[in-house]
Design a protein around this motif. Sequence first.
Motif, PDB file in Angstrom:
ATOM      1  N   PRO A 113      93.874 -10.437  15.890  1.00 54.89           N
ATOM      2  CA  PRO A 113      93.883 -10.678  14.450  1.00 54.89           C
ATOM      3  C   PRO A 113      92.553 -10.248  13.824  1.00 54.89           C
ATOM      4  O   PRO A 113      91.526 -10.240  14.501  1.00 54.89           O
ATOM      5  CB  PRO A 113      94.070 -12.185  14.337  1.00 54.89           C
ATOM      6  N   TYR A 114      92.592  -9.895  12.566  1.00 55.44           N
ATOM      7  CA  TYR A 114      91.371  -9.415  11.915  1.00 55.44           C
ATOM      8  C   TYR A 114      91.407  -9.721  10.429  1.00 55.44           C
ATOM      9  O   TYR A 114      92.462 -10.006   9.856  1.00 55.44           O
ATOM     10  CB  TYR A 114      91.199  -7.901  12.142  1.00 55.44           C
ATOM     11  N   HIS A 115      90.247  -9.643   9.823  1.00 53.63           N
ATOM     12  CA  HIS A 115      90.132  -9.753   8.367  1.00 53.63           C
ATOM     13  C   HIS A 115      89.038  -8.818   7.884  1.00 53.63           C
ATOM     14  O   HIS A 115      88.064  -8.573   8.586  1.00 53.63           O
ATOM     15  CB  HIS A 115      89.750 -11.179   7.939  1.00 53.63           C
ATOM     16  N   PHE A 116      89.215  -8.350   6.652  1.00 55.36           N
ATOM     17  CA  PHE A 116      88.142  -7.644   5.966  1.00 55.36           C
ATOM     18  C   PHE A 116      87.501  -8.611   4.989  1.00 55.36           C
ATOM     19  O   PHE A 116      88.186  -9.441   4.385  1.00 55.36           O
ATOM     20  CB  PHE A 116      88.692  -6.437   5.197  1.00 55.36           C
ATOM     21  N   GLU A 161      93.747  -0.649   8.588  1.00 53.15           N
ATOM     22  CA  GLU A 161      94.989  -1.418   8.388  1.00 53.15           C
ATOM     23  C   GLU A 161      96.235  -0.550   8.513  1.00 53.15           C
ATOM     24  O   GLU A 161      97.233  -0.985   9.085  1.00 53.15           O
ATOM     25  CB  GLU A 161      94.970  -2.076   7.004  1.00 53.15           C
ATOM     26  N   CYS A 220      88.375 -16.348  -1.010  1.00 52.31           N
ATOM     27  CA  CYS A 220      89.802 -16.147  -1.247  1.00 52.31           C
ATOM     28  C   CYS A 220      90.191 -14.769  -0.739  1.00 52.31           C
ATOM     29  O   CYS A 220      89.452 -13.821  -0.958  1.00 52.31           O
ATOM     30  CB  CYS A 220      90.104 -16.127  -2.741  1.00 52.31           C
ATOM     31  N   MET A 278      88.979 -12.757  17.405  1.00 52.48           N
ATOM     32  CA  MET A 278      89.169 -12.307  16.019  1.00 52.48           C
ATOM     33  C   MET A 278      88.142 -11.232  15.712  1.00 52.48           C
ATOM     34  O   MET A 278      87.012 -11.282  16.196  1.00 52.48           O
ATOM     35  CB  MET A 278      89.021 -13.460  15.023  1.00 52.48           C
ATOM     36  N   ARG A 300      98.654  -9.226  10.087  1.00 53.64           N
ATOM     37  CA  ARG A 300      97.346  -9.449  10.718  1.00 53.64           C
ATOM     38  C   ARG A 300      97.273 -10.809  11.394  1.00 53.64           C
ATOM     39  O   ARG A 300      96.626 -10.979  12.418  1.00 53.64           O
ATOM     40  CB  ARG A 300      96.266  -9.496   9.639  1.00 53.64           C
ATOM     41  N   THR A 355      87.117  -1.428  -4.218  1.00 59.57           N
ATOM     42  CA  THR A 355      87.847  -2.326  -3.310  1.00 59.57           C
ATOM     43  C   THR A 355      89.077  -1.612  -2.751  1.00 59.57           C
ATOM     44  O   THR A 355      89.699  -0.805  -3.441  1.00 59.57           O
ATOM     45  CB  THR A 355      88.289  -3.615  -4.027  1.00 59.57           C
ATOM     46  N   PRO A 356      89.426  -1.904  -1.505  1.00 56.75           N
ATOM     47  CA  PRO A 356      90.575  -1.215  -0.889  1.00 56.75           C
ATOM     48  C   PRO A 356      91.905  -1.814  -1.340  1.00 56.75           C
ATOM     49  O   PRO A 356      91.941  -2.922  -1.889  1.00 56.75           O
ATOM     50  CB  PRO A 356      90.364  -1.461   0.602  1.00 56.75           C
ATOM     51  N   GLU A 357      92.976  -1.080  -1.077  1.00 47.94           N
ATOM     52  CA  GLU A 357      94.327  -1.561  -1.417  1.00 47.94           C
ATOM     53  C   GLU A 357      94.928  -2.357  -0.260  1.00 47.94           C
ATOM     54  O   GLU A 357      96.132  -2.282  -0.014  1.00 47.94           O
ATOM     55  CB  GLU A 357      95.236  -0.366  -1.751  1.00 47.94           C
ATOM     56  N   VAL A 358      94.104  -3.067   0.460  1.00 48.37           N
ATOM     57  CA  VAL A 358      94.582  -3.961   1.521  1.00 48.37           C
ATOM     58  C   VAL A 358      93.866  -5.298   1.309  1.00 48.37           C
ATOM     59  O   VAL A 358      92.807  -5.343   0.678  1.00 48.37           O
ATOM     60  CB  VAL A 358      94.286  -3.387   2.933  1.00 48.37           C
ATOM     61  N   PRO A 359      94.460  -6.391   1.806  1.00 51.68           N
ATOM     62  CA  PRO A 359      93.862  -7.703   1.519  1.00 51.68           C
ATOM     63  C   PRO A 359      92.441  -7.849   2.069  1.00 51.68           C
ATOM     64  O   PRO A 359      92.162  -7.491   3.215  1.00 51.68           O
ATOM     65  CB  PRO A 359      94.811  -8.684   2.223  1.00 51.68           C
ATOM     66  N   CYS A 360      91.560  -8.362   1.222  1.00 61.02           N
ATOM     67  CA  CYS A 360      90.158  -8.613   1.596  1.00 61.02           C
ATOM     68  C   CYS A 360      89.801 -10.033   1.214  1.00 61.02           C
ATOM     69  O   CYS A 360      90.178 -10.489   0.137  1.00 61.02           O
ATOM     70  CB  CYS A 360      89.227  -7.727   0.783  1.00 61.02           C
ATOM     71  N   ILE A 361      89.022 -10.674   2.033  1.00 59.75           N
ATOM     72  CA  ILE A 361      88.494 -11.987   1.665  1.00 59.75           C
ATOM     73  C   ILE A 361      87.282 -11.765   0.773  1.00 59.75           C
ATOM     74  O   ILE A 361      86.322 -11.102   1.165  1.00 59.75           O
ATOM     75  CB  ILE A 361      88.110 -12.804   2.917  1.00 59.75           C
ATOM     76  N   ASP A 362      87.343 -12.310  -0.435  1.00 63.63           N
ATOM     77  CA  ASP A 362      86.324 -12.007  -1.441  1.00 63.63           C
ATOM     78  C   ASP A 362      85.224 -13.075  -1.423  1.00 63.63           C
ATOM     79  O   ASP A 362      85.500 -14.255  -1.614  1.00 63.63           O
ATOM     80  CB  ASP A 362      87.012 -11.974  -2.814  1.00 63.63           C
ATOM     81  N   LEU A 363      83.995 -12.644  -1.212  1.00 63.49           N
ATOM     82  CA  LEU A 363      82.865 -13.584  -1.242  1.00 63.49           C
ATOM     83  C   LEU A 363      82.167 -13.585  -2.604  1.00 63.49           C
ATOM     84  O   LEU A 363      81.106 -14.191  -2.755  1.00 63.49           O
ATOM     85  CB  LEU A 363      81.861 -13.257  -0.131  1.00 63.49           C
TER      86      LEU A 363
END
Lengths: 349, 349
Positions: free
Chosen positions: B89-92, B54, A105, B16, A138, B100-108
């Motif tokens: 495009p990118y994701h963390f 970001e 998520c 990506m 993004r 955890t950072p104050e930017v959206p991260c995909i949580d595993l």
Amino acid sequence: MAWIDPEVTKKPKKPMFLCVLSNTKTAHIPKLSAAGKTAELTDYTPAGDAELIETGNIISVPVLPMTPPYDTPTPAIMTRSALKLTEAPYHFINSGLIVTPEVPCIDLKAKPGEDIREPIAVRDVQGIYERAKFLAKRLRSQIDHVVIGESIPGGTTTAMGVLNALGYNGNVSSSADENPLELKKQVVEEGMKASGLTFGSLKDEPMKAIACMGDPMMPAVIGLVAGFQGTEVDVVLAGGTQMAAVYAIIKHLGFNTEKLAIATTRYVVEDKSAHFVELTKTLEVPVVYIADPGFGKSSLKGLHRYETGTIKEGAGAGGAMYLAGLFGVTQDEFRSEVENVCKLLKAGQ
Amino acid sequence: MAWIDPEVTKKPKKPMFLCVLSNTKTAHIPKLSAAGKTAELTDYTPAGDAELIETGNIISVPVLPMTPPYDTPTPAIMTRSALKLTEAPYHFINSGLIVTPEVPCIDLKAKPGEDIREPIAVRDVQGIYERAKFLAKRLRSQIDHVVIGESIPGGTTTAMGVLNALGYNGNVSSSADENPLELKKQVVEEGMKASGLTFGSLKDEPMKAIACMGDPMMPAVIGLVAGFQGTEVDVVLAGGTQMAAVYAIIKHLGFNTEKLAIATTRYVVEDKSAHFVELTKTLEVPVVYIADPGFGKSSLKGLHRYETGTIKEGAGAGGAMYLAGLFGVTQDEFRSEVENVCKLLKAGQ
């Protein structure tokens, strides 16, 4: 208002489906939400929806999200079917979950929503909005068409709360056969009082309307929409009266709404207890797509219940089916895939 | 082994960039990691890297990730520059962060790594791997070229640990001017002992090598690679000796490595204390791309330090610059953008 006609719609080259998952303690009010077997089990519904969409089954949640009395399966079965048939890329967004799913998520670091009868319903509205906006920025270079759904039990009551604060009458829909509208109205009334609001008093402060009467799904969806503003991306809000409430906030924020639409199921549109059509007309929503899975033709009893008013919509089901329609999937193909998903789950029999 | 030549490389249509962010308590061992001003401040480095990539600045972390003694700025400045220039495009991906950072991260849903001198270094290796694999499967229809970087302080020591357990000699690189190799060797030796391992004893159990001697970044990257197996997606592991260790695990798992490459900076390749080139030869990595930002030509002293061996690589910097190269960005344009990022940060002066 347009029924889906794959002949005239354009297949997107770069679609994406996003599903915002949230909880609000408003759902703990007994008999308010039917998105789960009991009020407490609704905590697990968004997580269960995500696990089901991703894997075809639940992983960590104790029970499949079902609506009593006939254990009608969650609309996430439709969302899974559409994503399987189209192979469209997707993401889940955690915007204030009490229970997180065992699938990846995107975390917006939002806290679960409070009972709207408390003075503050959503904390850090602006922060959630900003982080969601970052996310859309993004993603936008790789998308030409995005469908944004939600899964949040209790969400029609918070939708009613926000609509009231913005000055809209109109009944919201429900996941139950019998929409507990009187209870919802009473909860909203208490919430308005606790926040010192009157009907329409926040029409010029839509973000405050979320903070006082809304839920954490709302700033996430609105932040996403903000991040897609000014681009060529078509944005489809996938949901019924909840997405109408989100649209109302967007309108009051003064966003450009040219590239926006709402997609939902026929079951929301035909819900006589709710005022979805009137609401979208009042709000001047440019386009409303209506997906009809034709569950009346299904051999599965649980699916039949959708036709008689159970559940109706959720987890972006209507928007996901709309997306499948753009890919040329017919109603029969879609329903058949939903039945396959149900059979593997031994649900809806 | 190939130096980037934009003339002969193919610009990807659907690129990506993914950056896996993790912590391991191994970084708390004094003088082991230079990826932060003090051992404790390294906890903030991955979160700070993400915020910087970001937004161009840090948001919630107390200090910009810098490496003493000259406050050389984090390689995330290169990553930000490349992503800005290419609009890729990118994701963390949060795979075991302490902060955890104050930017959206995909949580595993991974726990931070333990000190490798403990019997268990990484918990739930298989779970992290499976969730990362789900993620890659979601993304793969919209990608033809993915660059996967990492930010995890202490990661070269865990890399050495895994290489040892798999039976590879070879010194790892370092973010410090003076690579504390003796200390790393001692820590790895203690870790091997605590887990009852000998050199090469886990060559047939690579996932156990992660659990005993690795860090939570590894199963995330390997799960991603697994999810892209059998597709047309080109996968570039962006990093130095850490990604060589990840490649070693992948090789021992028996994956198809045809579509795999490693990209790193010239500073890792030229690190005389480490054996990056020998290692990639031994491992038969099909292609190694080497990005040269030419910081020797920069007017900023902090950037000069990269030329004399500070930091060298991290946050997928080499891979990000490689990606920019595919988009036709020249070394001068790239360095100029990095200098802009530094000036806005008032860093590296």
